[in-house]
Write a protein that holds these residues in place. Structure first.
Motif, mmCIF file in Angstrom:
data_model
loop_
_atom_site.group_PDB
_atom_site.id
_atom_site.type_symbol
_atom_site.label_atom_id
_atom_site.label_comp_id
_atom_site.label_asym_id
_atom_site.label_seq_id
_atom_site.Cartn_x
_atom_site.Cartn_y
_atom_site.Cartn_z
ATOM 1 N N ARG A 4 3.522 12.406 1.465
ATOM 2 C CA ARG A 4 2.546 11.562 2.150
ATOM 3 C C ARG A 4 2.602 11.880 3.626
ATOM 4 O O ARG A 4 3.655 12.263 4.148
ATOM 5 C CB ARG A 4 2.826 10.082 1.902
ATOM 6 C CG ARG A 4 4.211 9.624 2.251
ATOM 7 C CD ARG A 4 4.510 8.233 1.776
ATOM 8 N NE ARG A 4 3.591 7.236 2.311
ATOM 9 C CZ ARG A 4 3.732 5.930 2.134
ATOM 10 N NH1 ARG A 4 4.752 5.469 1.426
ATOM 11 N NH2 ARG A 4 2.866 5.084 2.641
ATOM 12 N N PHE A 17 3.343 6.141 -11.553
ATOM 13 C CA PHE A 17 2.483 6.242 -12.723
ATOM 14 C C PHE A 17 3.263 6.172 -14.030
ATOM 15 O O PHE A 17 4.411 6.606 -14.118
ATOM 16 C CB PHE A 17 1.708 7.567 -12.689
ATOM 17 C CG PHE A 17 0.603 7.573 -11.684
ATOM 18 C CD1 PHE A 17 0.835 7.947 -10.367
ATOM 19 C CD2 PHE A 17 -0.680 7.197 -12.053
ATOM 20 C CE1 PHE A 17 -0.187 7.943 -9.431
ATOM 21 C CE2 PHE A 17 -1.715 7.194 -11.127
ATOM 22 C CZ PHE A 17 -1.462 7.562 -9.822
ATOM 23 N N PHE A 23 -2.088 11.187 0.751
ATOM 24 C CA PHE A 23 -1.025 11.558 -0.161
ATOM 25 C C PHE A 23 -1.409 12.827 -0.923
ATOM 26 O O PHE A 23 -2.591 13.107 -1.132
ATOM 27 C CB PHE A 23 -0.811 10.460 -1.226
ATOM 28 C CG PHE A 23 -0.533 9.087 -0.698
ATOM 29 C CD1 PHE A 23 -1.561 8.291 -0.214
ATOM 30 C CD2 PHE A 23 0.744 8.567 -0.722
ATOM 31 C CE1 PHE A 23 -1.319 7.007 0.249
ATOM 32 C CE2 PHE A 23 1.009 7.284 -0.269
ATOM 33 C CZ PHE A 23 -0.020 6.507 0.218
ATOM 34 N N ALA A 62 0.843 -1.201 0.000
ATOM 35 C CA ALA A 62 0.000 0.000 0.000
ATOM 36 C C ALA A 62 0.873 1.243 0.000
ATOM 37 O O ALA A 62 0.590 2.230 0.665
ATOM 38 C CB ALA A 62 -0.905 -0.019 1.222
ATOM 39 N N THR A 101 3.546 4.130 -2.144
ATOM 40 C CA THR A 101 3.427 5.162 -3.180
ATOM 41 C C THR A 101 3.083 4.553 -4.526
ATOM 42 O O THR A 101 3.626 3.518 -4.915
ATOM 43 C CB THR A 101 4.776 5.887 -3.311
ATOM 44 O OG1 THR A 101 5.125 6.422 -2.054
ATOM 45 C CG2 THR A 101 4.706 6.980 -4.361
ATOM 46 N N GLN A 102 2.187 5.219 -5.243
ATOM 47 C CA GLN A 102 1.850 4.789 -6.593
ATOM 48 C C GLN A 102 2.837 5.418 -7.582
ATOM 49 O O GLN A 102 3.109 6.620 -7.519
ATOM 50 C CB GLN A 102 0.437 5.239 -6.948
ATOM 51 C CG GLN A 102 -0.624 4.587 -6.085
ATOM 52 C CD GLN A 102 -1.852 4.193 -6.871
ATOM 53 O OE1 GLN A 102 -2.367 4.971 -7.655
ATOM 54 N NE2 GLN A 102 -2.326 2.981 -6.669
ATOM 55 N N ASN A 143 -5.729 6.343 0.864
ATOM 56 C CA ASN A 143 -5.617 4.900 0.760
ATOM 57 C C ASN A 143 -6.178 4.293 2.038
ATOM 58 O O ASN A 143 -5.498 4.300 3.061
ATOM 59 C CB ASN A 143 -4.162 4.476 0.555
ATOM 60 C CG ASN A 143 -4.005 2.970 0.483
ATOM 61 O OD1 ASN A 143 -3.033 2.406 0.949
ATOM 62 N ND2 ASN A 143 -4.966 2.310 -0.114
ATOM 63 N N TYR A 163 -0.359 14.123 -4.773
ATOM 64 C CA TYR A 163 0.332 13.856 -6.023
ATOM 65 C C TYR A 163 0.291 15.120 -6.870
ATOM 66 O O TYR A 163 -0.648 15.906 -6.798
ATOM 67 C CB TYR A 163 -0.334 12.699 -6.782
ATOM 68 C CG TYR A 163 -0.044 11.341 -6.202
ATOM 69 C CD1 TYR A 163 -0.794 10.837 -5.141
ATOM 70 C CD2 TYR A 163 0.984 10.549 -6.707
ATOM 71 C CE1 TYR A 163 -0.521 9.588 -4.599
ATOM 72 C CE2 TYR A 163 1.260 9.301 -6.167
ATOM 73 C CZ TYR A 163 0.504 8.834 -5.116
ATOM 74 O OH TYR A 163 0.783 7.596 -4.584
ATOM 75 N N LEU A 183 4.344 11.374 -6.892
ATOM 76 C CA LEU A 183 4.115 11.680 -5.484
ATOM 77 C C LEU A 183 4.782 12.991 -5.097
ATOM 78 O O LEU A 183 5.945 13.223 -5.434
ATOM 79 C CB LEU A 183 4.666 10.548 -4.617
ATOM 80 C CG LEU A 183 4.548 10.764 -3.119
ATOM 81 C CD1 LEU A 183 3.098 10.626 -2.674
ATOM 82 C CD2 LEU A 183 5.442 9.782 -2.360
#
Lengths: 111, 109
Positions: free
Chosen positions: B49, A102, B34, A97, A99-100, B90, B36, B46
Motif C-alpha cells: 500500500r 479475503f 493498494f 479503512a 487492508t482488506q 480506497n 493486491y 495485500l
C-alpha cells in the motif's frame, strides 16, 4: 493472523433456487464485504456492512441481499439464483479503512 | 467518477526482465492506493500500500499524483511472481474500495 472463512469452496445450484453464502472472520473487524470476481471485470462490490445489522449497497446489488446478525458473520443471499450469477464470490473484512483480508472464495455455478 | 484502470489484461515477461504493471486512477481527493495479488489456488492478499512505502518481494509502487498513477515495478522478474495483480483505490472516508480489472503477469523461464 486474520482468518476469513467461507462456507463452501464450490457450489452448484439450479435456476430459481435460494442460495446462501456465508463468511466468518475471527479478528473482530467492523467491516465486511461481498465481491464478485469475473474474468476481465475484476472485483465488483455487491454489498458491504460496517456494523451489525448495517449494510450498504455496492455497485451491483441487484439480485442479492445480505444479512449481518453477528459481528463475525456476513451472509450473502441469492433469492432466486439465475445463470448470470455464476461467478466466484469473495468475502473480505477490514478494521476501519485498512487492508482488506479475503476469504478463499466460493465458486458458484447456477445451472 | 472514481475509477481504477489497469490497461493490460495480460503481461508476459522473461525471467530476469524488469516488470511494470500499470495502474491509473480517477479520484479528486488524496487517494489511498493498494496492490493486491492472487497466486494460483491462493486467496487474494495485500502486496503493498502506498502509505507504507515498503518494498515487498522486490516490488515497489510510487504514487504519482500529477499523472494519477500507481504503477507496480520490479527490476528483475521471477517465475514465482506469476499471478493476478489488482490495483485498488480506497476513497478517503469511505469503505467502498474500487478495484481495477486486474493484470495477469506471466513470467517465462
Amino acid at each position: 493472523d486474520v482468518k476469513v472463512t467461507q462456507s463452501s469452496r464450490y457450489l452448484v445450484k439450479r435456476t430459481g433456487e435460494k442460495v446462501f453464502l456465508e463468511c466468518v472472520q475471527d479478528m473482530d473487524h467492523e467491516n465486511m464485504f461481498w465481491y464478485r470476481q469475473d474474468p476481465g471485470l475484476g472485483l465488483r462490490l455487491i454489498y458491504f456492512s460496517y456494523d451489525v445489522k448495517m449494510k450498504e449497497k455496492g455497485d451491483i446489488p441487484e439480485g442479492y441481499s445480505v444479512s449481518r446478525e453477528k459481528k463475525e458473520r456476513f451472509s450473502l443471499i441469492l433469492e432466486s439464483a439465475s445463470t448470470n450469477q455464476t461467478s466466484m464470490y469473495l468475502c473480505a473484512s477490514t478494521r476501519g479503512a485498512d487492508t482488506q483480508y479475503f476469504g478463499p472464495g466460493t465458486r458458484l455455478t447456477v445451472l | 467518477a472514481q475509477r481504477v484502470t489497469q490497461p493490460e489484461k495480460l503481461l508476459s515477461v522473461f525471467k530476469g526482465a524488469p516488470v511494470e504493471l500499470k495502474c491509473n486512477y480517477s479520484y479528486s481527493g488524496s487517494p489511498e492506493l493498494f496492490w493486491y495479488v492472487q497466486y494460483s489456488r491462493q486467496r487474494l492478499q495485500l502486496l503493498l500500500r502506498h502509505i507504507s512505502r515498503e518494498s515487498i518481494k522486490g516490488f515497489t509502487a510510487d504514487l504519482n499524483k500529477g499523472e494519477t498513477s500507481f504503477h507496480l515495478k520490479k527490476p528483475f522478474a521471477q517465475e514465482e511472481d506469476s499471478a493476478m495483480y489488482y490495483c485498488a483505490l480506497n476513497p478517503l472516508g469511505t469503505y467502498k474500495y474500487i478495484f481495477g480489472t486486474g493484470t495477469r503477469l506471466k513470467v517465462l523461464a
